[in-house]
Design a protein around this motif. Structure first.
Motif, mmCIF file in Angstrom:
data_model
loop_
_atom_site.group_PDB
_atom_site.id
_atom_site.type_symbol
_atom_site.label_atom_id
_atom_site.label_comp_id
_atom_site.label_asym_id
_atom_site.label_seq_id
_atom_site.Cartn_x
_atom_site.Cartn_y
_atom_site.Cartn_z
ATOM 1 N N MET A 108 11.213 62.026 80.390
ATOM 2 C CA MET A 108 10.781 61.721 81.784
ATOM 3 C C MET A 108 9.077 61.944 81.867
ATOM 4 S SD MET A 108 12.356 63.871 84.886
ATOM 5 C CE MET A 108 11.779 63.803 86.560
ATOM 6 N N LEU A 109 8.629 61.759 80.854
ATOM 7 C CA LEU A 109 7.018 61.681 80.591
ATOM 8 C C LEU A 109 6.369 62.732 81.090
ATOM 9 C CD1 LEU A 109 8.170 58.576 81.973
ATOM 10 C CD2 LEU A 109 6.304 58.163 80.773
ATOM 11 N N THR A 110 7.086 63.878 81.262
ATOM 12 C CA THR A 110 5.985 64.990 81.747
ATOM 13 C C THR A 110 5.526 65.806 80.621
ATOM 14 O OG1 THR A 110 7.492 65.592 83.836
ATOM 15 C CG2 THR A 110 6.368 67.667 82.619
ATOM 16 N N TYR A 111 4.230 66.018 80.837
ATOM 17 C CA TYR A 111 3.311 66.817 79.649
ATOM 18 C C TYR A 111 3.312 68.087 79.923
ATOM 19 C CZ TYR A 111 -1.020 68.009 77.438
ATOM 20 O OH TYR A 111 -2.062 68.459 76.707
ATOM 21 N N THR A 112 3.677 68.893 78.856
ATOM 22 C CA THR A 112 3.748 70.570 79.005
ATOM 23 C C THR A 112 3.339 70.957 77.543
ATOM 24 O OG1 THR A 112 6.033 70.960 79.177
ATOM 25 C CG2 THR A 112 4.723 70.949 81.380
ATOM 26 N N ARG A 113 2.839 72.170 77.433
ATOM 27 C CA ARG A 113 2.631 72.592 76.053
ATOM 28 C C ARG A 113 3.221 74.255 76.144
ATOM 29 N NH1 ARG A 113 -3.502 72.134 74.932
ATOM 30 N NH2 ARG A 113 -3.564 70.702 73.224
ATOM 31 N N PRO A 114 3.364 74.574 74.593
ATOM 32 C CA PRO A 114 3.993 75.831 74.564
ATOM 33 C C PRO A 114 2.999 77.048 74.644
ATOM 34 C CG PRO A 114 3.578 74.623 72.267
ATOM 35 C CD PRO A 114 3.452 73.832 73.503
ATOM 36 N N GLN A 115 3.402 78.225 74.896
ATOM 37 C CA GLN A 115 2.653 79.360 75.024
ATOM 38 C C GLN A 115 2.195 79.774 73.569
ATOM 39 O OE1 GLN A 115 2.281 78.767 78.062
ATOM 40 N NE2 GLN A 115 2.199 80.976 78.767
ATOM 41 N N ARG A 116 1.118 80.491 73.422
ATOM 42 C CA ARG A 116 0.489 80.736 72.253
ATOM 43 C C ARG A 116 1.509 81.816 71.451
ATOM 44 N NH1 ARG A 116 -4.280 81.115 70.326
ATOM 45 N NH2 ARG A 116 -5.331 80.241 72.023
ATOM 46 N N GLU A 117 2.272 82.805 72.052
ATOM 47 C CA GLU A 117 3.219 83.631 71.653
ATOM 48 C C GLU A 117 4.338 82.802 71.038
ATOM 49 O OE1 GLU A 117 4.536 87.034 72.390
ATOM 50 O OE2 GLU A 117 6.615 86.193 72.400
ATOM 51 N N ASP A 118 4.800 81.918 71.615
ATOM 52 C CA ASP A 118 5.963 81.010 71.128
ATOM 53 C C ASP A 118 5.670 80.738 69.602
ATOM 54 O OD1 ASP A 118 6.868 81.228 73.843
ATOM 55 O OD2 ASP A 118 6.110 78.805 74.300
ATOM 56 N N LEU A 119 4.706 80.292 69.511
ATOM 57 C CA LEU A 119 4.195 79.554 67.878
ATOM 58 C C LEU A 119 3.926 80.904 67.180
ATOM 59 C CD1 LEU A 119 1.673 76.790 69.329
ATOM 60 C CD2 LEU A 119 4.268 76.547 68.688
ATOM 61 N N ASP A 120 3.242 81.781 67.507
ATOM 62 C CA ASP A 120 3.156 82.921 66.715
ATOM 63 C C ASP A 120 4.405 83.663 66.420
ATOM 64 O OD1 ASP A 120 0.626 82.421 66.679
ATOM 65 O OD2 ASP A 120 -0.010 83.960 68.178
ATOM 66 N N GLY A 121 5.308 83.629 67.277
ATOM 67 C CA GLY A 121 6.675 84.322 67.264
ATOM 68 C C GLY A 121 7.483 83.642 66.022
ATOM 69 N N TRP A 122 7.160 82.475 65.447
ATOM 70 C CA TRP A 122 7.950 81.981 64.492
ATOM 71 C C TRP A 122 7.712 82.466 63.235
ATOM 72 C CZ3 TRP A 122 6.803 75.903 65.386
ATOM 73 C CH2 TRP A 122 7.279 75.641 66.447
ATOM 74 N N SER A 123 6.730 83.581 63.258
ATOM 75 C CA SER A 123 6.363 84.355 62.320
ATOM 76 C C SER A 123 6.137 83.382 60.716
ATOM 77 C CB SER A 123 7.435 85.442 61.686
ATOM 78 O OG SER A 123 7.610 86.146 62.921
ATOM 79 N N MET A 124 5.666 82.361 60.955
ATOM 80 C CA MET A 124 5.492 81.368 59.573
ATOM 81 C C MET A 124 3.758 81.249 59.815
ATOM 82 S SD MET A 124 8.325 80.843 58.240
ATOM 83 C CE MET A 124 7.982 79.624 57.321
ATOM 84 N N PRO A 125 2.994 82.076 59.066
ATOM 85 C CA PRO A 125 1.513 81.823 59.129
ATOM 86 C C PRO A 125 0.928 80.326 59.275
ATOM 87 C CG PRO A 125 2.197 83.522 57.581
ATOM 88 C CD PRO A 125 3.352 82.908 57.798
ATOM 89 N N GLN A 126 1.544 79.425 58.367
ATOM 90 C CA GLN A 126 1.005 78.297 58.788
ATOM 91 C C GLN A 126 1.285 77.332 59.924
ATOM 92 O OE1 GLN A 126 3.464 79.080 56.652
ATOM 93 N NE2 GLN A 126 4.129 77.481 55.126
ATOM 94 N N TRP A 127 2.231 78.031 60.749
ATOM 95 C CA TRP A 127 2.626 77.389 61.981
ATOM 96 C C TRP A 127 2.357 78.501 63.165
ATOM 97 C CZ3 TRP A 127 4.776 72.450 62.343
ATOM 98 C CH2 TRP A 127 5.301 71.986 61.211
ATOM 99 N N SER A 128 1.219 79.369 62.873
ATOM 100 C CA SER A 128 0.808 79.866 64.148
ATOM 101 C C SER A 128 0.152 78.842 65.112
ATOM 102 C CB SER A 128 -0.400 81.018 63.581
ATOM 103 O OG SER A 128 -1.452 80.323 63.326
ATOM 104 N N ALA A 129 -0.097 79.626 66.380
ATOM 105 C CA ALA A 129 -0.790 78.951 67.639
ATOM 106 C C ALA A 129 -2.164 78.294 67.009
ATOM 107 C CB ALA A 129 -0.970 79.813 68.534
ATOM 108 N N ASP A 130 -2.853 79.100 66.241
ATOM 109 C CA ASP A 130 -4.104 78.906 65.786
ATOM 110 C C ASP A 130 -4.059 77.575 64.886
ATOM 111 O OD1 ASP A 130 -5.508 80.440 67.392
ATOM 112 O OD2 ASP A 130 -6.040 82.012 65.959
#
Ligand code: FAD
Length: 609
Positions: A108-130
């Motif tokens: 449906m072409l809607t553009y949104t992005r995750p929250q910082r905490e989502d990515l940090d929450g995976w607990s995989m340093p190479q996949w952190s939000a930064d």
């Protein structure tokens, strides 16, 4: 070679096979081919080529992908679920794109992005939000408002804009109505940190109105520029299984997709260096299990020899649970797509007329919202649900609970008596349901029935149900305050008692500016709760079935380099690796995973991307 629907003669060995030419798969193929044009790469996609297909490039055709308009749609496939007691024994049918570009060609072409905490929450340093932000930026050329240049990309192949059609009066109206309820506007809610706000929707549409799918943005230019002679794409073919020798992936078994009628011969293509599985959140675990990679119990029952015993495969299916609701409005004919649903025109006719509305996705508003502390106190949460709120949300102001989004139009064919009305629909979805589902094979063949349960409303604490009830009420209060609001479309709403304050009503004009919130009785809440059981649905945003984690003990299927545990040279690159939900429509995550995967694989293959 360009795109072919046959495996070219002599192509029985390549360096890298990519199983699935979807959103992430096209990115991986293109970037690896850039890194080393000598690298021979074969993309195998079960659907057809999407090149310059007007039903893909014209955004409004998304309607055919989400509604039954009575037109055959070869771009879609469905994964058929099993009856689920927690949702009134309904069987969920989970659709997915089956075409080059995958979900990015049909969504449906809607553009949104995750929250910082989502990515940090995976607990995989190479996949952190930064670590991921550079990849979210890498795929996009952003034409929207932003507080900081570093938060968005300016040189990526995917254009993100407001498109050439719209906005409609709905945007300003909705923003004002939400503000009246304490939900302010945020011009860039997609900066990873903003929360509890509404935003004018941005879209995967170029400023001149063309859908931005990953095949057109990444693959086709390289297939045509003469500089990528070793990039091969075979469409209308399915990868049946990954072949392995000892503990190493060495190739794939491919067959023509019977839906496209190109014969039946199964062929083997060797992969000298790597097999990348990118068949999507439901396709990838099924393909791994057919290949002997999965939980021993599942594989034994299905009659598949175990190559790697990985019980996490196919588990932890998560989605955003959604409710779709429609309202009568005073929107103008050129502000909704309703003329298609009421029989005034067809998408085909609009195509012949080169209608300017074809450049539109009808979704004018997105948001990230959460209940206030007072609203939480008033919900009467179970002890377990309250503990979850206190642990995961209370002090974590970056974490929303839900998205309320809009579509200017109805969501089914319009009945004769309503043909003069123009509708607004809301798609409201929970961003972090605690319920989990699963998907598994039941036999060794591609056509064997699958065991799919979405798990909706199975969380024992009842947290998801409580938030869904809050969400129904909140979206309705915002819509009631719109100038264009003329009443609820009752058949799609809970069947509240006619005497109740909550009963659906029709109006000749807008409600007064000082309108009060609906007061729901205990009986209304029971009606609403039953309606949620019978209506809360999957939302096309599945993740988590081949989870990335530091070890297999915690259900991990792939490591931080996307390598499948226990098998060398076998990688996964799609949304199945996402360990915990994200507060976003999921295409941005799939594109970023494609970009980062390409860098990881290029380094391992000793080519630089
Ligand atoms: C109807 C719909 C609407 C959506 N709307 C939005 C939206 O507005 N905004 C947003 O951000 N997200 C949206 N999404 C979600 C988003 O598009 C997907 O999450 C994302 O595209 C998934 O990317 P992926 O790479 O993981 O998988 P996919 O893009 O699904 O790619 C998997 C590919 O593998 C192929 N495949 C599967 N099995 C095999 C096999 N055995 N052999 C060969 N090929 C195979 C499939 O055909 C497909 O092309 C929507 C999704 C749907 C279905």
């Amino acid at each position: 070679m360009g795109v072919s629907n046959k495996i070219p003669d002599g192509l029985d060995e390549v360096d890298v096979v990519i199983a699935g030419g979807g959103t992430a798969g096209c990115v991986v193929a293109a970037r690896l081919s850039d890194a080393d044009p000598e690298l021979s790469i074969l993309v195998v996609e079960r659907g057809h080529d999407n090149y310059e297909d007007p039903t893909v490039t014209n955004p409004l055709f998304f309607l055919e992908n989400i509604l039954d308009l009575g037109v055959p749609n070869p771009r879609m496939m469905v994964y058929q679920g099993q009856p689920e007691p927690n949702i009134g024994n309904r069987t969920m049918v989970v659709p997915a794109g089956s075409i080059l570009g995958g979900g990015s060609s049909i969504n449906m072409l809607t553009y949104t992005r995750p929250q910082r905490e989502d990515l940090d929450g995976w607990s995989m340093p190479q996949w952190s939000a930064d670590a991921i932000l550079p990849y979210l930026n890498k795929f996009e050329t952003y034409h929207g408002p932003s507080s900081s240049a570093s938060i968005h990309g300016s040189e990526g192949p995917i254009q993100v804009s407001n498109s050439s059609y719209g906005p409609t009066q709905l945007q300003g109206d909705f923003i004002r109505a939400a503000a009246d309820l304490g939900i302010p506007e945020d011009a860039d809610l997609q900066d990873l940190d903003s929360n509890h706000a509404v935003q004018k929707n941005l879209r995967y549409i170029s400023p001149d109105g063309i859908r931005q799918d990953s095949a057109h943005a990444y693959l086709h230019p390289r297939l045509q520029d003469g500089k990528h002679p070793n990039l091969h794409v075979v469409v209308e073919h399915e990868v049946v299984r990954v072949l392995s020798e000892k503990d190493k992936a060495v190739g794939v078994e491919i067959r023509p997709n019977p839906e496209h009628g190109n014969g039946a011969e199964v062929q083997t293509v060797k992969a000298k260096k790597m097999v990348v599985v990118s068949a999507g959140t439901l396709g990838t675990p099924l393909l791994l299990e057919r290949s002997g990679v999965g939980g021993k119990d599942v594989l034994d029952k299905a009659g598949v020899e175990v190559v790697s015993d990985l019980p996490g495969v196919g588990e932890e299916f998560q989605d955003h649970n959604t409710m779709l609701l429609s309202y009568y409005t005073s929107l103008l004919p050129n502000e909704t797509y309703d003329d298609i649903l009421n029989g005034q025109t067809t998408l085909q006719q609009m195509l012949e007329e080169k209608h300017e509305m074809l450049a539109w996705n009808s979704a004018e508003i997105t948001s990230k919202v959460r209940p206030t502390d007072e609203e939480i106190d008033a919900m009467g949460l179970s002890e377990g649900a309250r503990l979850l709120w206190d642990r995961d949300f209370k002090n974590n102001k970056n974490k929303p609970v839900a998205t309320i989004s809009t579509a200017n139009g109805f969501i089914a064919p319009i009945a004769d008596e309503d043909k003069d009305w123009r509708f607004l629909s809301t798609g409201s979805f929970l961003l972090y349901p605690y319920a989990r589902g699963h998907v598994h094979i039941t036999g060794p063949a591609i056509e064997d029935k699958i065991d799919l349960k979405t798990g909706i409303l199975t969380d024992p604490e009842g947290f998801d149900r409580a938030m869904a009830m809050w969400l129904y009420k909140k979206q309705r209060e915002v819509v009631r305050r719109l100038d264009v609001f003329r009443g609820e479309y009752a058949p799609l709403h809970p069947p509240f008692n006619g005497d109740s304050d909550a009963a659906c009503k029709r109006y000749d004009g807008p409600l007064p500016p000082d309108v009060e919130d609906i007061k729901y009785t205990k009986e209304d809440d029971e009606v609403l709760s039953t309606w949620i059981t019978n209506n809360l649905a999957q939302n096309w945003h599945g993740i988590g079935t081949c989870k990335m984690a530091a070890s297999t003990e915690s259900g991990g299927v792939v490591d931080g380099d996307l390598g499948v545990y226990g098998i060398k040279s076998l990688k996964v690159a799609d949304l199945s690796v996402v360990a915990h939900n994200v507060a976003a429509n999921t295409a941005s995550m799939a594109l970023a995973i494609g970009e980062k995967a390409a860098d990881i694989f290029a380094e391992e293959l000793k080519v630089s991307s």
